[in-house]
Design an enzyme around this catalytic site. Structure first.
Site, mmCIF file in Angstrom:
data_model
loop_
_atom_site.group_PDB
_atom_site.id
_atom_site.type_symbol
_atom_site.label_atom_id
_atom_site.label_comp_id
_atom_site.label_asym_id
_atom_site.label_seq_id
_atom_site.Cartn_x
_atom_site.Cartn_y
_atom_site.Cartn_z
ATOM 1 N N CYS A 1 1.460 -9.691 4.317
ATOM 2 C CA CYS A 1 0.445 -10.381 5.125
ATOM 3 C C CYS A 1 0.729 -10.054 6.587
ATOM 4 C CB CYS A 1 0.566 -11.892 4.930
ATOM 5 S SG CYS A 1 0.451 -12.403 3.224
ATOM 6 N N ARG B 1 -2.839 -5.238 7.015
ATOM 7 C CA ARG B 1 -1.723 -5.789 6.222
ATOM 8 C C ARG B 1 -2.226 -6.732 5.140
ATOM 9 N NH1 ARG B 1 3.300 -5.264 8.799
ATOM 10 N NH2 ARG B 1 4.111 -6.961 7.548
ATOM 11 N N TRP C 1 -2.556 -11.322 2.224
ATOM 12 C CA TRP C 1 -2.624 -10.441 1.048
ATOM 13 C C TRP C 1 -1.997 -11.271 -0.064
ATOM 14 C CZ3 TRP C 1 -5.050 -5.977 0.126
ATOM 15 C CH2 TRP C 1 -4.754 -5.297 -1.047
ATOM 16 N N ASN D 1 4.787 -14.469 6.018
ATOM 17 C CA ASN D 1 4.635 -13.185 5.328
ATOM 18 C C ASN D 1 5.890 -12.986 4.493
ATOM 19 O OD1 ASN D 1 4.185 -10.549 4.503
ATOM 20 N ND2 ASN D 1 5.166 -9.695 6.331
ATOM 21 N N GLY D 2 5.733 -12.844 3.178
ATOM 22 C CA GLY D 2 6.893 -12.630 2.309
ATOM 23 C C GLY D 2 6.698 -13.361 0.989
ATOM 24 N N GLU E 1 3.122 13.942 -11.301
ATOM 25 C CA GLU E 1 2.833 13.208 -10.061
ATOM 26 C C GLU E 1 3.016 14.122 -8.852
ATOM 27 O OE1 GLU E 1 1.270 10.714 -9.501
ATOM 28 O OE2 GLU E 1 1.741 10.231 -7.417
ATOM 29 N N LYS F 1 -0.043 14.927 -6.198
ATOM 30 C CA LYS F 1 0.093 14.675 -4.754
ATOM 31 C C LYS F 1 -0.222 15.938 -3.955
ATOM 32 C CE LYS F 1 0.213 10.764 -4.355
ATOM 33 N NZ LYS F 1 -0.189 10.456 -5.644
ATOM 34 N N GLU G 1 -4.048 16.852 -4.311
ATOM 35 C CA GLU G 1 -5.056 15.975 -3.684
ATOM 36 C C GLU G 1 -4.920 15.966 -2.158
ATOM 37 O OE1 GLU G 1 -4.993 11.776 -4.545
ATOM 38 O OE2 GLU G 1 -2.855 11.784 -4.894
ATOM 39 N N HIS H 1 5.439 28.662 -24.012
ATOM 40 C CA HIS H 1 4.335 28.776 -24.999
ATOM 41 C C HIS H 1 3.023 29.126 -24.294
ATOM 42 C CE1 HIS H 1 6.907 27.201 -28.165
ATOM 43 N NE2 HIS H 1 7.345 26.329 -27.275
ATOM 44 N N LYS I 1 -10.253 5.814 -2.234
ATOM 45 C CA LYS I 1 -9.037 5.060 -2.566
ATOM 46 C C LYS I 1 -9.190 4.402 -3.933
ATOM 47 C CE LYS I 1 -5.018 3.423 -2.188
ATOM 48 N NZ LYS I 1 -3.899 4.374 -2.398
#
Ligand code: AGP
Length: 606
Positions: free
Chosen positions: A2, A28, A75, A101-102, A479, A483, A486, A502, A601
């Site tokens: 947050c 945030r 958040w 925040n936390g 992955e 990355k 993209e 193969h 996103k």
């Protein structure tokens, strides 16, 4: 994650400063917001669910009177986005306001004790215990500073708090553990905030608090104390030459790089997820006759890792499936005994939601892991776990990927205990290594940044690349490829290393770049064979392996050694250099890593 902010001016209203600062912190978190000021010894509070501007249009933050105030943009991690769960939170007297925040780990026991003392709670948040703890200490005759000190000493978990007290309206008290706080100093006022973005418009003179610091801030002064001892301490004042835009990115050139370096903290937050949510998902997974791990993109790569973890630690067979292929492939075979664990950081991916709607129609049980409270996935799932990774602004998933892997590891650990298929020693060893992951990722970031930045000058010129791994390092290879593709738009190939002979090996010609993921696990001896096969055909070998592995280093044209961890946790550590490589290669090619072409996103179309 947050955003908190506060300000006390020598003269004049503080409302417009709080509003501007709050807007700078919106990245945030943005599911609810609130502001509180003190005027004529009364606390005034305006807060609601929604984005800052939506709430402002309804409640008008700018007409709040008073020269001192605090504000918060949320958040959600505990309690859905709502007016009652929005910060600031007050005590019973309505004289104390707190923004936070936390994630507090022990709020339930504190809340029970406070309710036993007749405190009335209104929200579902962990934060609300803090004003009531302060109220208790004030009632015992402590002054404001002593009362806040006493209260924070009882907190366990991460916090950055700002507190107002109508009884002492000349000061804001802030305290931090894990979550950041900065003090902004200027001639007309002093500010406090989660990060520099909220203060840089008013001053470039800042003081960064350390973990375990508490500060008392007035309009022309501030004092810092250590929470544990109460002893005053000095912190240096820094003059920043940041622009507003740099400040919003924490001084990093792009959100993506900030989020890559934020991963140690994000992983610590994942380790603070409350047992009751993890235990509920564990229960559903343990009961399933057939279990699918369903996702798209990076989240699908996380599912592959999760499948290995569940199989090796709990002897639980699960099927990682690509969401867009699920109905076609399995739709007619699922039913009431099916459990689907959906992974989606946005909780809004259309391929995932469409599959889940169909699965629900077939009476399957749906559970989820997501980063967004209130997302559609949280409304479809019977139970879900929140990743607590904070908003991810960069289009490429980085911190949300590694936090998904941590959540999957926490579930695998619980399943291992519950199903008892592996030895207690193996379970204890995994748990110990899991606890060390955040600091290992911190070390990996330090080790990787420079050599990878240098390597990106080379990779930016490549027209294609191979990524090879064995076992769950194949997921890391997938992955890595995603990355790079993209962000730098270079077409790449990722394959299980054992499969490359193969067919795909025909691609290899002199100098063709092949990246190997080679942690020191049971696949290492086979990887050496695969490296030799590629070398024999002229490939240029880039290898990310274990620190000190001289044999593989000798076989490589380029080598980066990483700290060792439990084999099942290696993707969390080994993905870091590839995230950095994708980022630096994109920058080297002149692309914007935060906004890669053709991508969104959250892919909310089929
Ligand atoms: C990852 O870097 C990509 N942005 C993309 O593959 C993403 O992982 C995918 O769209 C799934 O998103 P979700 O986790 O929000 O469902």
């Amino acid at each position: 994650m947050c955003g908190i902010t506060g300000c006390v001016t020598k003269q004049g209203n503080v409302a417009n400063i709080l509003y501007n600062s709050l807007k700078r912190l919106e990245y945030r978190g943005y599911d609810s917001a609130g502001v509180s000021t003190v005027y004529q010894n009364n606390l005034i509070v305006k807060k609601d669910a929604g984005k800052i501007d939506e709430i402002h249009s309804r409640l008008n933050f700018l007409d709040l009177p008073g020269n001192i105030g605090i504000a918060h943009t949320r958040w959600a991690t505990h309690g859905a986005p709502s007016q009652v769960n929005a910060h600031p939170h007050l005590d019973c007297t309505g004289k104390i306001a707190v923004v936070h925040n936390g994630v507090l780990e022990n709020f339930l026991e504190l809340k029970q004790d406070l309710e036993a003392r007749k405190h009335i709670f209104k929200s579902k948040t962990d934060t609300e215990v803090i004003p009531h703890l302060i109220e208790e200490s004030l009632k015992m005759g402590k002054n404001f500073t002593e009362a806040v000190l006493e209260a924070v000493r009882k907190l366990r978990g991460s916090y950055a708090i700002a507190v107002l007290y109508a009884g002492e309206p000349d000061k804001i008290i802030v305290a931090r553990n894990e979550s950041p706080i900065v003090i902004g100093l200027s001639k007309e006022m002093n500010l406090v905030a989660s990060d520099v973005a909220a203060v840089i418009e008013y001053t470039n003179k800042v003081v960064f608090l350390e973990n375990g610091d508490l500060a008392v801030v007035t309009s022309d002064n501030f004092q810092i104390f250590r929470i544990d001892s109460g002893i005053p301490v000095q912190r240096k004042t820094t003059e920043l030459n940041w622009t507003l835009e740099m400040a919003a990115k924490g001084g990093y050139p792009h959100y993506m790089l900030k989020e890559i370096f934020d991963q140690p903290n994000v992983l610590r937050e994942a380790l603070r997820i409350q047992d009751k949510y993890l235990d509920l998902l564990t229960e559903f997974l343990d009961r399933g006759r057939e279990i699918f791990l369903l996702a798209s993109g990076t989240s699908h790569n996380a599912c592959i890792v999760g499948s290995y973890m569940f199989s090796k630690l709990a002897r639980l067979t699960t099927y990682p499936v690509i969401a867009s292929e699920f109905i076609e492939n399995y739709g007619s075979s699922i039913g009431i005994d099916t459990v689907i664990l959906a992974l989606s950081q946005s909780g809004e991916t259309a391929d995932v939601l469409t599959s889940l709607e169909y699965a629900r129609y077939r009476a399957a049980t749906i559970i989820g892991i997501t980063n967004v409270l209130g997302s559609t996935l949280t409304r479809i799932a019977r139970a879900y776990v929140l990743q607590n990774a904070g908003p991810e602004i960069g289009v490429a998933a980085t911190k949300t990927f590694t936090s998904q892997l941590m959540v999957l590891a926490l579930l695998a650990l619980r399943l291992a205990r519950k199903r008892g298929k592996v030895s207690q020693y193996e379970i204890d060893e995994f748990q110990e290594e899991l606890r060390l992951v955040p600091q290992l990722v911190e070390k990996t970031l330090e080790l990787s940044d420079e050599p990878i930045k240098k390597l990106s000058k080379e990779t930016a010129r490549f027209s294609s690349m191979f990524f090879l791994g064995r076992g769950l390092s194949y997921a890391t290879a997938l992955e890595a490829r995603l990355k790079i593709m993209e962000l730098s738009y270079i077409p790449c190939i990722a394959y299980p290393a054992g499969e490359s002979k193969h067919g795909p090996i025909s691609v290899i010609e002199e100098g063709y770049p092949v990246f190997f993921i080679a942690p020191n696990d049971e696949t290492r001896k086979h990887i050496i064979g695969n490296i030799m096969e590629m070398k024999a055909r002229g490939a240029r070998i880039y290898c990310i392996g274990a620190e000190g592995d001289e044999e593989i280093k000798q076989l490589s044209d380029w080598y980066l050694g990483l700290p060792s961890t439990h084999p099942l946790l290696s993707p969390i550590v080994y993905v870091i250099p590839f995230q950095l490589l994708a980022y630096y290669t994109a920058v080297e090619k002149g692309y914007d890593p935060d906004k890669p072409r053709n991508l969104a996103k959250s892919v909310t179309v089929l």
